[in-house]
Design a protein around this motif. Structure first.
Motif, mmCIF file in Angstrom:
data_model
loop_
_atom_site.group_PDB
_atom_site.id
_atom_site.type_symbol
_atom_site.label_atom_id
_atom_site.label_comp_id
_atom_site.label_asym_id
_atom_site.label_seq_id
_atom_site.Cartn_x
_atom_site.Cartn_y
_atom_site.Cartn_z
ATOM 1 N N MET A 109 39.122 28.582 34.378
ATOM 2 C CA MET A 109 39.807 27.697 33.425
ATOM 3 C C MET A 109 41.292 28.043 33.304
ATOM 4 N N PHE A 110 41.838 28.691 34.310
ATOM 5 C CA PHE A 110 43.259 29.067 34.337
ATOM 6 C C PHE A 110 44.012 27.947 35.048
ATOM 7 N N ARG A 111 44.546 26.981 34.293
ATOM 8 C CA ARG A 111 45.091 25.772 34.886
ATOM 9 C C ARG A 111 46.550 25.504 34.558
ATOM 10 N N SER A 112 46.946 25.782 33.339
ATOM 11 C CA SER A 112 48.279 25.330 32.920
ATOM 12 C C SER A 112 49.381 26.293 33.334
ATOM 13 N N ILE A 113 49.017 27.514 33.753
ATOM 14 C CA ILE A 113 50.004 28.509 34.180
ATOM 15 C C ILE A 113 49.653 28.891 35.613
ATOM 16 N N SER A 114 50.180 28.175 36.578
ATOM 17 C CA SER A 114 49.766 28.343 37.966
ATOM 18 C C SER A 114 50.427 29.570 38.595
ATOM 19 N N GLN A 115 49.593 30.468 39.106
ATOM 20 C CA GLN A 115 50.080 31.743 39.636
ATOM 21 C C GLN A 115 49.358 32.110 40.934
ATOM 22 N N ASN A 116 50.099 32.739 41.857
ATOM 23 C CA ASN A 116 49.483 33.439 42.974
ATOM 24 C C ASN A 116 49.258 34.872 42.520
ATOM 25 N N VAL A 117 47.994 35.281 42.481
ATOM 26 C CA VAL A 117 47.636 36.562 41.886
ATOM 27 C C VAL A 117 47.272 37.550 42.981
ATOM 28 N N ALA A 118 48.075 38.598 43.137
ATOM 29 C CA ALA A 118 47.773 39.663 44.082
ATOM 30 C C ALA A 118 46.714 40.572 43.478
ATOM 31 N N TYR A 119 45.851 41.092 44.350
ATOM 32 C CA TYR A 119 44.680 41.861 43.895
ATOM 33 C C TYR A 119 44.516 43.100 44.759
ATOM 34 N N ALA A 120 44.021 44.169 44.142
ATOM 35 C CA ALA A 120 43.603 45.356 44.878
ATOM 36 C C ALA A 120 42.536 46.054 44.049
ATOM 37 N N ASP A 121 41.607 46.727 44.729
ATOM 38 C CA ASP A 121 40.605 47.476 43.975
ATOM 39 C C ASP A 121 40.373 48.857 44.583
ATOM 40 N N ARG A 122 39.649 49.695 43.854
ATOM 41 C CA ARG A 122 39.440 51.091 44.234
ATOM 42 C C ARG A 122 38.546 51.233 45.464
ATOM 43 N N HIS A 123 37.812 50.170 45.805
ATOM 44 C CA HIS A 123 36.962 50.209 46.987
ATOM 45 C C HIS A 123 37.742 49.911 48.265
ATOM 46 N N GLY A 124 39.020 49.578 48.140
ATOM 47 C CA GLY A 124 39.854 49.355 49.310
ATOM 48 C C GLY A 124 40.125 47.906 49.641
ATOM 49 N N ASN A 125 39.702 46.994 48.769
ATOM 50 C CA ASN A 125 39.913 45.569 49.013
ATOM 51 C C ASN A 125 41.263 45.105 48.501
ATOM 52 N N ILE A 126 41.862 44.158 49.208
ATOM 53 C CA ILE A 126 43.068 43.483 48.730
ATOM 54 C C ILE A 126 42.866 41.978 48.892
ATOM 55 N N GLY A 127 43.627 41.192 48.148
ATOM 56 C CA GLY A 127 43.534 39.745 48.262
ATOM 57 C C GLY A 127 44.657 39.059 47.513
ATOM 58 N N MET A 128 44.706 37.753 47.673
ATOM 59 C CA MET A 128 45.639 36.894 46.946
ATOM 60 C C MET A 128 44.890 35.625 46.570
ATOM 61 N N PHE A 129 44.909 35.288 45.301
ATOM 62 C CA PHE A 129 44.178 34.120 44.806
ATOM 63 C C PHE A 129 45.135 33.164 44.116
ATOM 64 N N CYS A 130 45.038 31.878 44.450
ATOM 65 C CA CYS A 130 45.881 30.861 43.815
ATOM 66 C C CYS A 130 45.173 30.347 42.569
ATOM 67 N N ALA A 131 45.510 30.935 41.435
ATOM 68 C CA ALA A 131 44.948 30.520 40.150
ATOM 69 C C ALA A 131 45.841 29.431 39.581
ATOM 70 N N ALA A 132 45.452 28.178 39.793
ATOM 71 C CA ALA A 132 46.389 27.087 39.520
ATOM 72 C C ALA A 132 45.654 25.824 39.092
ATOM 73 N N GLY A 133 46.355 25.043 38.292
ATOM 74 C CA GLY A 133 45.912 23.692 37.991
ATOM 75 C C GLY A 133 46.673 22.730 38.889
ATOM 76 N N ILE A 134 46.027 22.248 39.943
ATOM 77 C CA ILE A 134 46.661 21.364 40.920
ATOM 78 C C ILE A 134 46.162 19.945 40.678
ATOM 79 N N PRO A 135 46.997 19.034 40.218
ATOM 80 C CA PRO A 135 46.539 17.663 39.964
ATOM 81 C C PRO A 135 46.122 16.965 41.259
ATOM 82 N N ILE A 136 45.070 16.161 41.172
ATOM 83 C CA ILE A 136 44.669 15.301 42.285
ATOM 84 C C ILE A 136 45.390 13.973 42.114
ATOM 85 N N ARG A 137 46.192 13.617 43.114
ATOM 86 C CA ARG A 137 47.033 12.430 43.029
ATOM 87 C C ARG A 137 46.701 11.460 44.162
ATOM 88 N N ASN A 138 47.071 10.242 43.948
ATOM 89 C CA ASN A 138 46.852 9.203 44.947
ATOM 90 C C ASN A 138 48.073 9.088 45.856
#
Length: 795
Positions: A420-449
């Protein structure tokens, strides 16, 4: 004569008494809000005891036995350090600035109320789950208890402005979602583009637009957008599943294969406007066996927006998703309360508002809405009736999302938090203690015609209305790429293979390319190298453009010995924008004059001025004309006899650069050093009144700074006043996931918003000199390094 002498003596005595009395009052006003960080506090509503350690920077580390107590004490501490800033942000979201600053803010208040932050917050509060709701209620209790206990010890701003704060309510915290969404909106460029389209020829206008052939420098390349759940390292397949002020930014994560520690390292610096106090409140929150999270909160909300817990770390960059559209409405000529929609007349919705002012007057205004959103024409001085649809009016729940992120333990729980993270669109960098990294686009992207949107849309049809939002499952993301790192710097989000339109205007990819260039230089990177990348000052835009400029100048045959000297300096330049660099000054001033000589004749000075203020449009236009050296833009419309070329404009701009520097700074080029022109003064909102600044010592600076808007260490400045740096890293963090206690952070100001506090701007010198604070996390080190200890208890 004796009588006259006595009168004079009496007057002098009275004057001295007034001065002494004034000094005493000023001192009282300045010091009355200063807290004692070692004084224990009793709060009757606490369930158990809470212990707070503050380190040498004043950062609080809170240890509680339950969440209610944690967030109650968080509210108390934030109010203790940042109460007036919290109230100011609250007044922004409520549209109540006129009450303290006067009727000159009435139009601003009207626009802010048209955005309807509070209406949305009330809906969120009614629908939010129990645990995040309880955190808000507890936080409000803490803020209100502090205000109740310190009615006569409020920060000096309340005394100067002559008012007292109202009680803090849950919607005031939730309204910060709307504030962040509005501050980070993308799409406002369309108003400028509409003006430019009406002013310019079709050919000229088209050459301002971004190429629709997608840039290869995208955050989520096609070959790295993968299904994450099958690709991540995991300690166990039976892990529990889970249930923000910011403009430009950099973030990246390096994985174990690129790290000297064998664990990920994550870095983030969010670029915002400079102010005192700063927008971020560093804080560490711990609940026994439940929560252990540290990072940066926004004054007025109790959650960590960016930071790490004991398992994962994350950082944010703005996506520049186009989340705002403007519609040109057709009015009913017989009834101005109606607009046309699908061949029918539809009634506007009206809302009457009353704006109280500092002088106790009340201004009555009327807001007008279509089915899409507010009519905003009057706020932008538009001739026609224009309405706005923006993502901030779509239901979302960023508060609950961040609440869950604070508790996430793995990639799945982390990404699921953003549903439900829509109104503040962010690319979120991630890392964890198990050695994983990632980037997630947490965004509200309107569907347009439609596939592209850069201008006003017809409002008389629903054809261009949003058709919902891109489903959560279709948001782009990458994880554990083969290259060993992920990065983002406000560059284009996706390439042409992504099935949804995300936006048109992005930051040019120079910072993004520099991050990747430096990450690729070494096979294994240390924390110190990551810090060096974050503060790097090499300008890739200059490295791209300067050789062409130098070639034109050398081949012109028109250089005198003095100008030849400057050209030689540019030839030998390393493209590092350090404070002692004369070349940086030559480059920046030349670039501005080059753009002025290309665009100002056709646009006119006023429109050109606004054009330079919209960075994404301005920088895109420069890229376009640079790549098309036969562009019609190079011709000066005021010289009918000749047709200017790229070479002509380069020569003219270089001559003007030298003449301007000599005229303003003298003949000695050592007085042209970049740091002497490029300076930051951190300003308090009330320092506009110079007398207040002198009395209360509100501002800090000026500081000579390196860098520019294109460097990793970003210090952006206003083009018409290079001395005034106004935008840059609002914080810097580098987290070492092999040892949380080996992590680092810094902010431009300090933990306190009270000018007399030793923690008001105690990090500024460190910040401007590229220094960092150690960000300790383990309790033994927190206690060992504590400067203050406060015990909170109930009755």
């Amino acid at each position: 004569m004796k009588v006259i002498k006595r009168i004079i003596l009496v007057i002098l005595a009275l004057a001295i008494l007034v001065i002494i009395g004034g000094s005493i009052y000023v001192r009282h006003l300045s010091n009355r809000a200063l807290p004692d960080y070692s004084q224990d506090v009793t709060i009757p509503s606490l369930i158990g005891d809470v212990e707070v350690f503050r380190d040498s920077l004043g950062k609080p580390h809170i240890y509680a036995d339950n969440e209610k107590d944690l967030y109650l004490v968080t509210g108390y501490l934030m109010a203790q350090d940042r109460l007036w800033q919290m109230d100011l942000l609250r007044r922004v979201t409520l549209g109540r600035l006129s009450e303290i600053f006067g009727a000159g803010f009435a139009d601003t208040d009207e626009l802010l109320r048209a955005l309807q932050f509070t209406e949305k917050s009330e809906i969120i509060m009614d629908s939010i789950d129990q645990h995040p709701k309880q955190s808000i209620l507890a936080f409000c209790d803490g803020v209100n208890f502090f205000m109740e206990q310190h009615k006569k010890k409020l920060p000096f701003e309340f005394g100067v402005l002559g008012y007292k704060p109202d009680p803090w309510k849950p919607v005031h915290t939730l309204n910060l979602i709307g504030y962040m969404a509005w501050d980070l909106k993308s799409g406002w460029d369309e108003i400028l583009m509409n003006e430019l389209k009406n002013k310019l020829s079709v050919q000229q206008y088209r050459m301002l637009l971004p190429s629709q052939i997608q840039d290869e420098n995208v955050v989520f390349p096609t070959d790295e957008r993968v299904v994450l759940k099958d690709n991540l390292l995991s300690a166990s397949k039976l892990q529990d599943l889970p249930v923000d002020i910011f403009s430009a930014s950099n973030n990246w994560s390096v994985g174990p294969t690129k790290s000297q520690t064998g664990k990920p390292i994550i870095a983030n610096d969010m670029h915002l406007g400079y102010n005192i106090p700063g927008i971020w409140y560093p804080i560490h929150q711990h609940v026994k066996n439940t929560l252990n999270v540290t990072g940066f909160a926004i004054p007025g909300a109790p959650l960590i927006v960016v930071g790490h817990n004991d398992s994962i770390a994350w950082g944010l960059t703005n996506t520049y998703v186009d989340n705002m559209d403007f519609y040109l409405e057709t009015m009913n000529p017989d009834d101005t309360s109606q607009y046309r929609l699908n061949s029918e007349w539809k009634d506007f919705r009206y809302q009457e508002i009353a704006i109280a002012t500092k002088s106790d007057d009340t201004l009555h205004r009327t807001l007008r809405f279509t089915h899409r959103g507010a009519v905003i024409s009057k706020y932008k001085d538009l001739k026609n009736v224009v309405s706005m649809q923006w993502v901030g009016s779509v239901y979302s729940n960023e508060y609950a999302a961040i609440y869950d992120v604070n508790r996430a333990q793995n990639w799945h729980s982390f990404t699921e938090s953003f549903r439900m993270f829509r109104s503040i669109s962010q690319n979120v960098a991630y890392a964890d203690r198990h050695g994983n990294i990632g980037m997630f686009c947490a965004a509200g992207i309107p569907i347009r015609n439609r596939s592209v949107n850069i201008e006003f849309l017809p409002g008389d049809t629903t054809l261009y209305d949003w058709q919902g939002m891109v489903p959560f499952e279709e948001l782009p993301y990458i994880s554990n790429p083969g290259k060993g790192y992920v990065s983002a710097a406000n560059n284009r989000t996706v390439d042409a293979t992504y099935p949804h339109y995300t936006g048109t205007w992005y930051a040019q990819p120079y910072r993004y390319k520099r991050i990747n260039e430096l990450l690729e230089e070494d096979s294994l990177l240390s924390v110190e190298q990551i810090k060096a990348i974050q503060t790097d000052i090499v300008n890739l835009h200059a490295r791209k453009t300067m050789p062409d400029i130098v070639n034109v100048l050398i081949n012109s045959g028109k250089l005198d010995s003095t100008r030849q000297k400057y050209v030689t300096m540019l030839q030998q330049w390393s493209y590092k924008m350090d404070t002692s660099s004369v070349e940086s000054t030559l480059y920046e001033l030349f670039t501005f004059l080059f753009m002025k000589n290309i665009f100002a004749d056709e646009m006119g000075w006023d429109l050109f001025n606004r054009f330079t203020g919209v960075s994404s449009v301005y920088s895109t236009a420069m890229e376009n004309v640079w790549q098309r050296k036969n562009s019609v833009w190079y011709d000066n419309i005021h010289t009918n006899e000749t047709k200017e070329s790229f070479t002509d404009v380069v020569m003219q701009s270089f001559d003007e650069t030298i003449d301007s520097l000599r005229s303003k700074y003298g003949q000695d080029e050592q007085d042209w050093q970049w740091g002497q022109l490029h300076q930051l003064t951190l300003q308090h909102p009330l320092a506009e009144e110079k007398m207040l600044d002198r009395i209360f010592s509100l501002n800090r600076g000026p500081y000579q700074l390196p860098g520019s808007k294109y460097t990793m260490s970003q210090y952006a400045f206003r083009l018409f006043n290079p001395q005034e740096v106004h935008h840059g890293a609002s914080q810097r963090l580098v987290y070492d996931l092999s040892d949380w206690d080996s992590s680092f952070y810094v902010i431009p100001t300090g933990i306190s918003g009270i000018p007399e506090s030793p923690y008001y701007c105690n990090q500024t010198e460190l910040y401007v000199n590229n220094g960092y604070n150690r960000d300790i996390f383990s309790r033994p080190l927190v206690e060992a390094n504590a400067k203050f200890n406060t015990q909170f208890s109930g009755q």
